[in-house]
Write an enzyme that holds these catalytic residues in place. Structure first.
Site, PDB file in Angstrom:
ATOM      1  N   CYS A 100      24.224  39.129  -7.777  1.00  0.00           N
ATOM      2  CA  CYS A 100      25.400  39.888  -8.205  1.00  0.00           C
ATOM      3  C   CYS A 100      26.688  39.448  -7.522  1.00  0.00           C
ATOM      4  CB  CYS A 100      25.132  41.381  -8.003  1.00  0.00           C
ATOM      5  SG  CYS A 100      26.161  42.400  -9.062  1.00  0.00           S
ATOM      6  N   HIS A 212      19.251  42.896  -9.113  1.00  0.00           N
ATOM      7  CA  HIS A 212      19.327  43.288  -7.691  1.00  0.00           C
ATOM      8  C   HIS A 212      18.010  43.150  -6.940  1.00  0.00           C
ATOM      9  CE1 HIS A 212      23.451  44.372  -6.957  1.00  0.00           C
ATOM     10  NE2 HIS A 212      23.521  44.785  -8.223  1.00  0.00           N
TER      11      HIS A 212
HETATM   12  N1  GLN Z   1      31.796  43.587  -7.318  1.00  0.00           N
HETATM   13  C1  GLN Z   1      30.995  42.969  -8.280  1.00  0.00           C
HETATM   14  C2  GLN Z   1      31.043  43.556  -9.669  1.00  0.00           C
HETATM   15  O1  GLN Z   1      31.310  44.726  -9.859  1.00  0.00           O
HETATM   16  C3  GLN Z   1      29.585  42.907  -7.781  1.00  0.00           C
HETATM   17  C4  GLN Z   1      28.887  44.215  -7.834  1.00  0.00           C
HETATM   18  C5  GLN Z   1      27.558  44.165  -7.191  1.00  0.00           C
HETATM   19  O2  GLN Z   1      27.267  43.265  -6.428  1.00  0.00           O
HETATM   20  N2  GLN Z   1      26.757  45.132  -7.481  1.00  0.00           N
HETATM   21  O3  GLN Z   1      30.794  42.827 -10.598  1.00  0.00           O
END
Ligand code: GLN
Length: 272
Positions: A100, A212
């Site tokens: 992510c 994740h």
């Molecule tokens: N900040 C990034 C987004 O919203 C990553 C979010 C995350 O890692 N969950 O795309």
């Protein structure tokens, strides 16, 4: 080679700043699955206090997600020597799983919901953009068929069937790939941007994904692929891992396929 003589160092990028939505699960999964084979494991946190040279010790990288603000702090810290060593290691084939927020930093840039564009390492040929604070986030269970070569073929040999990955995504940013290979093809969920059916990216031995930290516990074959790659690279000899009892993981997968109306995909062997 006798696994009891083997040692594995897991370099965990910014564990406190970047570990949202269970991303620590990926580090724990790698650690446990290696230890259960008698491998000596060290988890090496790579954070703001870590001198750049220490990054060289990592045999495998784990990078998690973060909110936009934390990503900015990390990116500022990652410039210069740290970025160069990370880039060098990934280019040389050190395996890793980047989730992510981390892949967003490995690409050319990330445009957060608010504020300035954050320049990335430019290691992976893609850009990521958040359409703004009012845009719908991409949240939910995601299922994708792993297609990146040679990873997909190697996993297919390992598990005896086309590798189907189950994950969970939660991101505002949308990623648009350039020439880099996608990690897979979305069966359910949003993936990179909810438009083109791609999910993640694969470069050298680096796995970039929006899925994740339950990724490796839910798809233990990917964890074993990473461990095997890391050990083969480190010891310059092929290493085979003894099978583990993955019935619980298999049951979790079957339950998820059922919940997502994808029972046609749940035919998978328990052991490999
Ligand atoms: N900040 C990034 C987004 O919203 C990553 C979010 C995350 O890692 N969950 O795309």
């Amino acid at each position: 080679m006798n696994p009891e003589q083997l040692e594995l160092t897991i370099g965990w990028l910014y564990p406190t700043l970047m570990s949202t939505y269970g991303d620590r699960g990926n580090a724990i999964c790698l650690q446990k699955r290696a230890q259960w084979r008698g491998i000596i494991v060290q988890i090496l946190p790579l954070d703001q206090q870590t001198p750049a040279e220490v990054i060289r010790q990592a045999d495998i990288f784990v990078g998690g997600g973060a909110q936009d603000r934390q990503q900015e702090i990390v990116m500022r810290d990652l410039r210069g020597a740290k970025a160069e060593i990370l880039r060098e290691k990934i280019e040389m084939g050190t395996p890793g799983v980047f989730t992510c927020g981390s892949p967003q930093l490995l690409g050319h840039y990330y445009e957060p919901a608010l504020g300035q564009r954050i320049e990335g390492l430019g290691l992976l040929d893609f850009v990521s953009k958040h359409p703004g604070p009012d845009a719908r986030r991409c949240i939910g269970n995601v299922v994708f068929e792993l297609t990146a070569s040679p990873l997909a073929e190697e996993l297919e040999t390992m598990v005896g069937t086309k590798p189907i990955v189950i994950g969970f995504e939660n991101h505002g940013g949308r990623t648009y790939l350039g020439k880099v290979a996608p990690l897979g093809r979305v069966v359910k969920g949003y993936g990179n941007n909810g438009e083109d059916g791609t999910e993640g990216a694969f470069y050298r031995n680096a796995i970039a994904t929006y899925s994740h930290g339950p990724l490796l516990p839910k798809n233990p074959f990917i964890a074993d692929w990473l461990i095997q790659k890391a050990l083969t690279q480190k010891y310059q000899t092929s290493v085979s891992l003894s099978p583990l009892d993955d019935r619980l993981a298999q049951q979790a997968r079957t339950a998820m396929f059922k919940r997502l109306d994808l029972t046609n995909l749940s035919q998978e062997p328990v052991n490999y």
